[in-house]
Design a protein around this motif. Structure first.
Motif, PDB file in Angstrom:
ATOM      1  N   ASN A  27       0.829  -1.213   0.000  1.00  0.00           N
ATOM      2  CA  ASN A  27       0.000   0.000   0.000  1.00  0.00           C
ATOM      3  C   ASN A  27       0.861   1.260   0.000  1.00  0.00           C
ATOM      4  N   LYS A  28       2.071   1.162   0.579  1.00  0.00           N
ATOM      5  CA  LYS A  28       2.989   2.306   0.593  1.00  0.00           C
ATOM      6  C   LYS A  28       3.806   2.386  -0.687  1.00  0.00           C
ATOM      7  N   ASN A  29       4.192   1.203  -1.224  1.00  0.00           N
ATOM      8  CA  ASN A  29       5.027   1.174  -2.432  1.00  0.00           C
ATOM      9  C   ASN A  29       4.648  -0.035  -3.286  1.00  0.00           C
ATOM     10  N   PRO A  30       3.712   0.156  -4.233  1.00  0.00           N
ATOM     11  CA  PRO A  30       3.270  -0.975  -5.056  1.00  0.00           C
ATOM     12  C   PRO A  30       4.293  -1.426  -6.103  1.00  0.00           C
ATOM     13  N   LEU A  31       5.419  -0.721  -6.221  1.00  0.00           N
ATOM     14  CA  LEU A  31       6.423  -1.062  -7.236  1.00  0.00           C
ATOM     15  C   LEU A  31       7.639  -1.770  -6.652  1.00  0.00           C
ATOM     16  N   ASP A  32       7.508  -2.326  -5.447  1.00  0.00           N
ATOM     17  CA  ASP A  32       8.608  -3.052  -4.801  1.00  0.00           C
ATOM     18  C   ASP A  32       8.513  -4.533  -5.186  1.00  0.00           C
ATOM     19  N   ALA A  33       9.343  -4.940  -6.142  1.00  0.00           N
ATOM     20  CA  ALA A  33       9.292  -6.330  -6.641  1.00  0.00           C
ATOM     21  C   ALA A  33       9.699  -7.328  -5.559  1.00  0.00           C
ATOM     22  N   ASP A  34      10.631  -6.943  -4.679  1.00  0.00           N
ATOM     23  CA  ASP A  34      11.034  -7.840  -3.590  1.00  0.00           C
ATOM     24  C   ASP A  34       9.853  -8.112  -2.661  1.00  0.00           C
ATOM     25  N   ASN A  35       9.129  -7.060  -2.321  1.00  0.00           N
ATOM     26  CA  ASN A  35       7.971  -7.213  -1.438  1.00  0.00           C
ATOM     27  C   ASN A  35       6.892  -8.081  -2.083  1.00  0.00           C
ATOM     28  N   LEU A  36       6.650  -7.871  -3.370  1.00  0.00           N
ATOM     29  CA  LEU A  36       5.658  -8.692  -4.076  1.00  0.00           C
ATOM     30  C   LEU A  36       6.069 -10.164  -4.089  1.00  0.00           C
ATOM     31  N   THR A  37       7.369 -10.414  -4.223  1.00  0.00           N
ATOM     32  CA  THR A  37       7.867 -11.796  -4.210  1.00  0.00           C
ATOM     33  C   THR A  37       7.653 -12.423  -2.840  1.00  0.00           C
ATOM     34  N   ARG A  38       7.957 -11.667  -1.775  1.00  0.00           N
ATOM     35  CA  ARG A  38       7.713 -12.176  -0.420  1.00  0.00           C
ATOM     36  C   ARG A  38       6.225 -12.441  -0.202  1.00  0.00           C
TER      37      ARG A  38
END
Length: 202
Positions: A27-38
């Motif tokens: 919600n804070k940073n939708p463009l963080d690929a690492d977070n999406l992977t986690r």
């Protein structure tokens, strides 16, 4: 409560915390690929503890998050590998062979791409090797009846394999077990890098 139940509950709580943390970070940073992977990895792990229909929903959501990560970073090999794992798991919990086959085919493509991006990663190579045997293993599992995972999303538990000493099946079960463990480790390490406090999965 026995130790097994306690460890399982700890794992569910860990991955549920990881999922919620990833959702808040998104919600804070939708463009963080690492977070999406986690996030995708946490959903894959949580899917193992659900009913078959809920497991499929979670896996579909995981696939969506991992595809989103790859749109942001097309060379992110851990996201490719996790997506291959999500698709493989989805295939195994789909009883119909014809319906399961496209999941295995797509998984093989992602395992291949992950291996090309990181050729030294042995897990990627083993995953690719086993993906070619997934349809055969799927047929064996679903012919084996309910005790071999038909009613449970986690079909990869080596303790549920049949007494058939087929080397391919033994190898495949071993690798699938490593894959499930490795997805959990990807999630845990990702959160550890971000100084997150949760305990590692057991």
């Amino acid at each position: 409560m026995d130790m097994g139940m306690g460890n399982e509950l700890d794992r569910v709580m860990f991955y549920e915390h990881a999922r919620k943390t990833a959702e808040a970070a998104y919600n804070k940073n939708p463009l963080d690929a690492d977070n999406l992977t986690r996030w995708g990895g946490a959903l894959i792990e949580l899917s193992q503890f659900q009913s078959p229909s809920e497991s499929k929903n979670m896996l579909s959501e995981a696939e969506s998050k991992l595809e989103e990560a790859l749109e942001i970073n097309p060379k992110k090999h851990d996201a490719m590998w996790c997506l291959g794992n999500a698709l493989t798991t989805h295939g195994f919990i789909t009883p119909d062979e014809e319906a399961a086959r496209p999941y295995f085919q797509k998984a093989a493509i992602y395992f291949q791409q992950a291996s090309e991006e990181d050729p030294t990663n042995e897990l990627y190579m083993k995953s690719l090797e086993v993906s070619s045997k997934a349809p055969q293993l799927h047929a064996e599992i679903h012919r084996g009846g309910p005790h071999l995972g038909m009613g449970e999303p986690s079909s990869f538990n080596p303790t549920t394999k049949s007494t058939n000493k087929n080397e391919i099946s033994d190898f495949a079960y071993d690798v699938m077990g490593w894959m499930c463990l490795a997805v959990g480790i990807v999630v845990w390490i990702g959160f550890a890098k971000n100084n997150m406090p949760p305990q590692p999965p057991m």
